[in-house]
Design an enzyme around this catalytic site. Structure first.
Site, PDB file in Angstrom:
ATOM      1  N   GLY A 223     -59.594  51.728  53.495  1.00 33.69           N
ATOM      2  CA  GLY A 223     -59.926  53.149  53.433  1.00 33.69           C
ATOM      3  C   GLY A 223     -60.606  53.695  54.669  1.00 33.69           C
TER       4      GLY A 223
ATOM      5  N   HIS B  73     -48.564  55.717  59.789  1.00 34.59           N
ATOM      6  CA  HIS B  73     -47.876  54.438  59.980  1.00 34.59           C
ATOM      7  C   HIS B  73     -48.274  53.871  61.347  1.00 34.59           C
ATOM      8  CE1 HIS B  73     -44.773  51.440  59.404  1.00 34.59           C
ATOM      9  NE2 HIS B  73     -44.409  51.636  60.650  1.00 34.59           N
TER      10      HIS B  73
ATOM     11  N   ASN C 259     -59.217  55.154  57.122  1.00 36.27           N
ATOM     12  CA  ASN C 259     -58.639  56.477  57.410  1.00 36.27           C
ATOM     13  C   ASN C 259     -59.205  57.539  56.465  1.00 36.27           C
ATOM     14  OD1 ASN C 259     -56.482  56.593  59.620  1.00 36.27           O
ATOM     15  ND2 ASN C 259     -56.057  54.653  58.584  1.00 36.27           N
TER      16      ASN C 259
ATOM     17  N   ASN D 170     -48.220  60.699  55.507  1.00 38.20           N
ATOM     18  CA  ASN D 170     -48.480  59.260  55.585  1.00 38.20           C
ATOM     19  C   ASN D 170     -48.830  58.922  57.026  1.00 38.20           C
ATOM     20  OD1 ASN D 170     -48.503  56.486  54.718  1.00 38.20           O
ATOM     21  ND2 ASN D 170     -46.525  56.222  55.741  1.00 38.20           N
TER      22      ASN D 170
HETATM   23  C1  GRF Z   1     -53.376  51.783  58.603  1.00 40.43           C
HETATM   24  O1  GRF Z   1     -53.162  50.955  59.696  1.00 40.43           O
HETATM   25  C2  GRF Z   1     -52.173  52.632  58.333  1.00 40.43           C
HETATM   26  O2  GRF Z   1     -51.418  52.897  59.472  1.00 40.43           O
HETATM   27  C3  GRF Z   1     -51.367  51.775  57.388  1.00 40.43           C
HETATM   28  O3  GRF Z   1     -52.331  51.124  56.594  1.00 40.43           O
HETATM   29  C4  GRF Z   1     -53.545  50.993  57.310  1.00 40.43           C
HETATM   30  C5  GRF Z   1     -54.644  51.531  56.456  1.00 40.43           C
HETATM   31  O4  GRF Z   1     -55.911  51.273  56.976  1.00 40.43           O
HETATM   32  N1  GRF Z   1     -50.457  52.598  56.637  1.00 40.43           N
HETATM   33  P1  GRF Z   1     -57.218  51.819  56.228  1.00 40.43           P
HETATM   34  O5  GRF Z   1     -57.149  51.352  54.786  1.00 40.43           O
HETATM   35  O6  GRF Z   1     -57.221  53.311  56.325  1.00 40.43           O
HETATM   36  O7  GRF Z   1     -58.369  51.201  56.932  1.00 40.43           O
END
Ligand code: GRF
Length: 214
Positions: free
Chosen positions: A28, A125, A30, A123
């Site tokens: 989490g 990626h 992000n 999303n």
């Molecule tokens: C990120 O690297 C994103 O690109 C991928 O999953 C990861 C999530 O990281 N889809 P976090 O859970 O937000 O730390």
């Protein structure tokens, strides 16, 4: 749609307040970058709910710290992907969510969710799409020997990692990079571009062809 390669140019255009629902499976970080950007007064939004599918996911601690309700929808307890997505849609609607932010959601989503929030699901990626779709994107980049990779925020469509691109950030691949080191550098860029991408996508969705906002 606006597509930027340099996150330095990713500004926050003025936009109406957006009600977000975040879907996350793990750490989490992000989610935290988005919540922090809101707290810092950059992104004009509110995270109404975090939906997670793995009991014990670290995103729950982060949600608690930002006072955001976290709802567990454990995919193991649903008979099909569609059933899980129906529960997700219900939860998002219960929390008055307008935009769905997939932030490390490690499940394939179905038209049940995509149709319910058509053109309002983002999303992130960890590659410069359309290169290296699917799982292990960072490993794929290292194996291919590319010298530049990065991350992409895109709209979600039924085909995995294929919707319209909102923002990308480039990340150099260095000679001694391991998956973990490169992933860390990509993560830093993800945290920078995701909040701006949400603002840009929301502004675009409410602007007509003459540049007028509805
Ligand atoms: C990120 O690297 C994103 O690109 C991928 O999953 C990861 C999530 O990281 N889809 P976090 O859970 O937000 O730390």
């Amino acid at each position: 749609m606006v597509a930027l390669i340099s996150p330095e140019h990713a500004k926050f255009p003025p936009h109406p307040r957006i009600k977000l629902g975040v879907m996350a499976s793990g750490s989490g970080s992000n989610f935290e970058a988005i919540a922090q950007s809101i707290q810092d007064g950059h992104l004009n939004a509110e995270v109404q709910v975090v939906i997670y599918n793995n009991p014990g996911a670290k995103v729950v601690d982060r949600a608690n710290r930002f006072d955001v309700p976290a709802v567990l929808l454990n995919h193991r307890e649903f008979a099909s992907r569609e059933d899980l997505d129906r529960a997700i849609v219900e939860t998002l609607k219960q929390h008055s969510v307008e935009w769905v932010i997939m932030a490390g959601w490690m499940r394939i989503v179905t038209p049940v969710l995509i149709e319910a929030f058509r053109d309002r699901i983002l999303n992130i990626h960890p590659s410069l799409l359309p290169s290296f779709k699917g799982n292990r994107a960072v490993e794929q980049a290292l194996e291919a020997g590319v010298k530049i990779t990065g991350c992409t925020v895109h709209l979600v469509v039924p085909e995995v990692d294929s919707g319209e691109i909102i923002i990308q950030a480039a990340v150099p691949v260095l000679v001694d990079d391991t998956v973990e080191i490169l992933q860390g550098r990509i993560h830093e860029q993800e945290h920078r571009i995701y909040p701006s991408a949400i603002a840009i996508a929301a502004i675009h969705a409410t602007t007509d062809d003459n540049g007028h906002q509805s």
